[in-house]
Write an enzyme that holds these catalytic residues in place. Structure first.
Site, mmCIF file in Angstrom:
data_model
loop_
_atom_site.group_PDB
_atom_site.id
_atom_site.type_symbol
_atom_site.label_atom_id
_atom_site.label_comp_id
_atom_site.label_asym_id
_atom_site.label_seq_id
_atom_site.Cartn_x
_atom_site.Cartn_y
_atom_site.Cartn_z
ATOM 1 N N ASP A 19 -0.132 -2.540 -10.353
ATOM 2 C CA ASP A 19 -0.808 -1.305 -10.006
ATOM 3 C C ASP A 19 0.147 -0.537 -9.092
ATOM 4 O O ASP A 19 1.101 -1.100 -8.545
ATOM 5 C CB ASP A 19 -2.122 -1.642 -9.294
ATOM 6 C CG ASP A 19 -2.847 -0.425 -8.804
ATOM 7 O OD1 ASP A 19 -3.011 0.532 -9.582
ATOM 8 O OD2 ASP A 19 -3.252 -0.410 -7.623
ATOM 9 N N ASP A 21 -0.736 2.668 -6.577
ATOM 10 C CA ASP A 21 -1.275 3.025 -5.262
ATOM 11 C C ASP A 21 -2.010 1.842 -4.647
ATOM 12 O O ASP A 21 -2.928 1.285 -5.249
ATOM 13 C CB ASP A 21 -2.233 4.210 -5.394
ATOM 14 C CG ASP A 21 -1.549 5.432 -5.976
ATOM 15 O OD1 ASP A 21 -0.466 5.783 -5.492
ATOM 16 O OD2 ASP A 21 -2.102 6.027 -6.925
ATOM 17 N N ASP A 177 -4.680 -4.247 -6.236
ATOM 18 C CA ASP A 177 -5.447 -4.345 -4.988
ATOM 19 C C ASP A 177 -6.915 -4.007 -5.169
ATOM 20 O O ASP A 177 -7.649 -3.935 -4.177
ATOM 21 C CB ASP A 177 -4.843 -3.419 -3.929
ATOM 22 C CG ASP A 177 -5.048 -1.937 -4.260
ATOM 23 O OD1 ASP A 177 -4.664 -1.537 -5.379
ATOM 24 O OD2 ASP A 177 -5.591 -1.201 -3.420
#
Length: 235
Positions: A19, A21, A177
């Protein structure tokens, strides 16, 4: 112990997808500047980073809901184009890599592993980041939230990314995240790593995501033992 029964040495995954961001890039300062420019245009006081940071991985609508809590979902959605235009104008100005990311990516490359990015950020915005970080040649694949007909938590972006890199999903690891990252990886048959240094709201418990590994900081992924065993069952 015989050669047959000796455990295999830890190794980096042949391919890793990340991922963006909240996993590779701490983009919250850019997002804060964008949201505060919109608030200033409406004579509102600025938000703090602590207010916006937990929802950055949830996307522009979630950030707009924090920036303008009095608006309903439809009104927030109507502000998305303005938010994206403002973000594009300053993208990368305040964002930085999380500590340890640069060394971790270098360790993967030195081990012969390939890596790429699967993000829900629109692809055109994600591509603006690559030259700023010197990643145009290093990043093997980039799939954005609008690249395909589906986005995470659907597994399609991960499946397409692994295919474009030339690997079966089970030969890749995915690092993210947010719970939708782990859900997408599980649905794709891809070992997963929960990045605990990223963005989470207070009630979000990563222990419930059932990732194959939970990692507190990027430095742990500079070593093969920090990664899930490729081909091994989930821990």
């Amino acid at each position: 112990m015989s050669e047959v029964s000796r455990p295999a040495a830890a190794a980096f995954p042949p391919a890793v997808l990340f991922d963006l961001d909240g996993t590779l890039l701490d983009s919250a300062p850019d997002m804060l500047a964008t949201a505060n420019a919109m608030r200033a245009a409406r004579s509102r006081a600025p938000l703090t980073l602590a207010q916006l940071r937990p929802v950055v991985s949830k996307g522009s609508r979630a950030m707009l809901a924090v920036a303008f809590p009095e608006l309903d979902e439809g009104a927030c959605s109507a502000l998305v184009p303005e938010f994206l235009d403002g973000y594009e104008a300053l993208i990368g100005r305040h964002a930085v890599l999380f500590d340890g990311i640069a060394d971790m990516l270098l360790a993967l490359e030195q081990a012969g592993s390939r890596w790429g990015i699967v993000t829900n950020k629109p692809e055109y915005l994600a591509r603006l980041i690559l030259p700023q970080l010197g990643w145009e040649q290093r990043c093997a694949v980039l799939v954005g939230g609008d690249t395909l007909a589906e986005r995470k938590p659907h597994p399609l972006p991960l499946l397409v990314a692994s295919q474009r890199m030339g690997f079966a999903p089970a030969q890749c690891a995915y690092v993210g995240d947010d719970e939708r990252d782990i859900l997408a990886a599980r649905a794709a048959g891809m070992p997963s790593v929960a990045a605990l240094w990223g963005y989470r709201v207070a009630h979000d418990d990563p222990h419930c995501w059932q990732a194959d590994r939970m990692v507190a900081e990027p430095a742990q992924l500079q070593h093969p033992c920090g990664w899930p065993r490729i081909g091994a069952p989930a821990a």
